[in-house]
Scaffold this active site. Structure first.
Site, PDB file in Angstrom:
ATOM      1  CD1 TRP A   1      -1.547   2.529   1.179  1.00 48.64           C
ATOM      2  CD2 TRP A   1      -3.299   1.139   1.112  1.00 48.64           C
ATOM      3  NE1 TRP A   1      -2.684   3.294   1.091  1.00 48.64           N
ATOM      4  CE2 TRP A   1      -3.784   2.468   1.055  1.00 48.64           C
ATOM      5  CE3 TRP A   1      -4.219   0.087   1.078  1.00 48.64           C
ATOM      6  CZ2 TRP A   1      -5.135   2.788   0.980  1.00 48.64           C
ATOM      7  CZ3 TRP A   1      -5.563   0.399   1.014  1.00 48.64           C
ATOM      8  CH2 TRP A   1      -6.013   1.734   0.969  1.00 48.64           C
TER       9      TRP A   1
ATOM     10  CD  GLU B   1       3.740  -1.175   2.582  1.00 50.86           C
ATOM     11  OE1 GLU B   1       3.207  -1.129   3.699  1.00 50.86           O
ATOM     12  OE2 GLU B   1       3.227  -1.770   1.626  1.00 50.86           O
TER      13      GLU B   1
ATOM     14  CG  ASP C   1       5.776   3.848   1.432  1.00 49.69           C
ATOM     15  OD1 ASP C   1       5.857   4.548   2.469  1.00 49.69           O
ATOM     16  OD2 ASP C   1       4.720   3.707   0.798  1.00 49.69           O
TER      17      ASP C   1
ATOM     18  CD  GLN D   1       1.767   1.645   8.243  1.00 46.54           C
ATOM     19  OE1 GLN D   1       1.944   0.759   9.081  1.00 46.54           O
ATOM     20  NE2 GLN D   1       0.715   1.676   7.468  1.00 46.54           N
TER      21      GLN D   1
ATOM     22  CE  LYS E   1       0.126   5.519   6.946  1.00 47.26           C
ATOM     23  NZ  LYS E   1      -1.313   5.692   7.096  1.00 47.26           N
TER      24      LYS E   1
ATOM     25  NE  ARG F   1      -2.606  -1.798   9.681  1.00 46.93           N
ATOM     26  CZ  ARG F   1      -2.665  -0.893   8.704  1.00 46.93           C
ATOM     27  NH1 ARG F   1      -1.601  -0.678   7.985  1.00 46.93           N
ATOM     28  NH2 ARG F   1      -3.764  -0.230   8.449  1.00 46.93           N
TER      29      ARG F   1
HETATM   30  N1  PMP Z   1       2.605   4.253   2.194  1.00 44.24           N
HETATM   31  C1  PMP Z   1       2.291   3.452   3.215  1.00 44.24           C
HETATM   32  C2  PMP Z   1       3.244   2.374   3.621  1.00 44.24           C
HETATM   33  C3  PMP Z   1       1.085   3.632   3.888  1.00 44.24           C
HETATM   34  O1  PMP Z   1       0.763   2.833   4.906  1.00 44.24           O
HETATM   35  C4  PMP Z   1       0.217   4.673   3.490  1.00 44.24           C
HETATM   36  C5  PMP Z   1      -1.101   4.927   4.184  1.00 44.24           C
HETATM   37  N2  PMP Z   1      -1.747   3.842   4.677  1.00 44.24           N
HETATM   38  C6  PMP Z   1       0.589   5.472   2.419  1.00 44.24           C
HETATM   39  C7  PMP Z   1       1.800   5.249   1.800  1.00 44.24           C
HETATM   40  C8  PMP Z   1      -0.296   6.565   1.940  1.00 44.24           C
HETATM   41  O2  PMP Z   1      -0.281   7.599   2.816  1.00 44.24           O
HETATM   42  P1  PMP Z   1      -1.479   8.666   2.887  1.00 44.24           P
HETATM   43  O3  PMP Z   1      -2.673   7.922   3.354  1.00 44.24           O
HETATM   44  O4  PMP Z   1      -0.958   9.679   3.857  1.00 44.24           O
HETATM   45  O5  PMP Z   1      -1.630   9.226   1.537  1.00 44.24           O
END
Ligand code: PMP
Length: 440
Positions: free
Chosen positions: A135, A208, A241, A244, A270, A404
């Site tokens: 994601w 991620e 990415d 988190q 975030k 989670r």
């Molecule tokens: N990358 C990751 C790993 C995420 O978990 C998220 C949000 N769940 C995003 C990008 C997207 O971020 P946003 O919701 O702030 O656009």
């Protein structure tokens, strides 16, 4: 026009997906969020995984106030002093290897767009490899490289996206191998297929460090090292990415530090704003010089906003002063040990995994079949809420039913004990109710 604001919310708001709570919410402090009926909940998702230093930390409130005294916003070509300071702090204290130049935008989705545009311009390619269960956001480019989001119904995604099967030790695609062998064999196969399909225009591999929405999957370290090599071998960039994972959530400064792998581009979002919208993308001077010479642009209304930067600096300062990276490791270890202890007593807890204070607990009907326990997960989550604990469950038919769990890094032992007690009671009652309904 409507009787209550709850009615108004139903009448006048677009529904944007996800589970919606039965009340409106009014305030938040530390680990606690409050609804409009005056009920308190332990927030074990840190909002949307953002509030790592606790909701409305005084340092954030002061930072917003400070920005109010100085400036919230400028013309995008006017670089605020505080933005220069934040970029310097990131490079000095947080970014790995020779990653040192940052751009500041607002959300994780936007950060992914920046990273993809950088990689495409640098390599003159467009092909992107992403992981199953990933994601990276909801905007056009980001959703094209996201496999855990709902992809159907929104037209044509960006072309040139290829999927690497995600490493999943509990539900491996390849049976009879060790976790590491299975992960590497999947990667090997995915790369062979990619090389066969590729138009020779590889741009990036995006990953991620902990595949979170995909079920809190922690890849083996050798897998991340192999991704690094796969990118290098093909002249592609590696994007981490770290929406988190950056800034202590997993008990290290970053995912890069945990895996001992330095990407070419790192996205952060975030956990940088602690609940306010700021995101960053950082890369090396070499890459930035190159794309700048090619006229790289990511010019938005809120790029380099001083308000967001003031908050980002405050969050990083609190993480250092309150030693929250170490604390995440310590409290994460404690929370995990409580779940592992519960796992001894509940057949339905199939797996406990994660790093630091980013944990996944996978529910199954029984250990032998490992069949996802969706009904149990849903009922337990609902009962947790009724008893004052807010948790997030990811339910995907193909990927199991996984809680989670990610409280603020400032969470206390007492709050953890309270949450685990609520969870255990909810799990016991849900299990018994479902068994009784089945027997009836
Ligand atoms: N990358 C990751 C790993 C995420 O978990 C998220 C949000 N769940 C995003 C990008 C997207 O971020 P946003 O919701 O702030 O656009």
């Amino acid at each position: 026009m409507t009787e209550t604001l709850l009615d108004a919310s139903k009448e006048f708001l677009v529904r944007y997906g996800g589970d919606v709570f039965p009340a409106l919410f009014t305030s938040a402090k530390g680990t606690i969020v409050k609804d409009s009926n005056g009920r308190d909940y332990l927030d074990f998702t840190s909002g949307q995984m953002c509030a790592t230093i606790g909701h409305n930390h005084p340092a954030i409130v002061e930072a917003v106030h400070r920005a109010g005294e100085k400036a919230f916003h400028f013309f995008s070509g006017m670089i605020p002093e505080v933005v220069a300071e934040l970029a310097q702090t990131l490079a000095r204290d947080w970014l790995p290897g020779d990653i040192k130049r940052s751009i500041f935008i607002n959300t994780g989705s936007e950060a992914t767009e920046v990273a993809l545009r950088m990689a495409k311009m640098y390599t003159d390619g467009y092909e992107i490899l992403a992981l199953g269960g990933s994601w990276h956001g909801i905007t056009g480019g980001a959703s094209s490289v996201s496999m855990a989001s709902d992809r159907k119904g929104y037209g044509v995604p960006a072309p040139g996206v290829f999927v690497i099967p995600e490493p999943n030790a509990y539900r491996p695609y390849i049976q009879g191998a060790t976790e590491e062998e299975a992960a590497l064999a999947n990667l090997d196969l995915a790369l062979k297929m990619f090389d066969m399909q590729s138009a020779g225009r590889g741009a990036a591999i995006i990953v991620e460090p902990v595949i979170s929405a995909g079920g809190v999957l922690v890849p083996p370290k050798s897998f991340m090292q192999a991704l690094r090599k796969a990118a290098d071998d093909r002249g592609m960039l590696l994007i981490f990415d770290e929406a988190q994972t950056a800034f202590g959530r997993i008990g290290t400064k970053t995912g890069s530090e945990y895996f001992d792998v330095v990407p070419d581009i790192m996205t952060m979002s975030k956990t940088l704003g602690g609940g306010l919208p700021i995101a960053a993308v950082a890369t090396t001077a070499k890459i930035e010089d190159d794309i700048h010479s090619k006229k790289f642009a990511f010019y938005t209304s809120h790029v380099s906003d001083p308000l967001a930067a003031e908050v980002g600096l405050a969050v990083l300062d609190v993480i250092q002063k309150e030693k929250l990276v170490a604390r995440s490791k310590e409290m994460g270890g404690y929370l995990r040990s409580r779940f592992e202890e519960m796992q001894q007593r509940y057949e339905e807890i199939g797996d406990v995994r994660g790093l630091g204070l980013l944990l996944g607990v996978e529910l199954v009907t029984d250990r032998a079949s490992r069949k996802p326990a969706h009904a149990l997960g849903a009922l337990t989550t609902q009962k947790c809420l009724e008893n004052g604990l807010s948790m997030n469950i990811r339910r995907r038919p193909e990927r199991g039913s996984v809680w989670r769990i990610a409280p603020p890094l400032t969470v206390s032992t007492g709050e953890i004990d309270q949450a685990v007690d609520i969870l255990e009671k909810a799990l016991r009652e849900s299990r018994d109710e479902l068994a009784a309904a089945k027997a009836a």
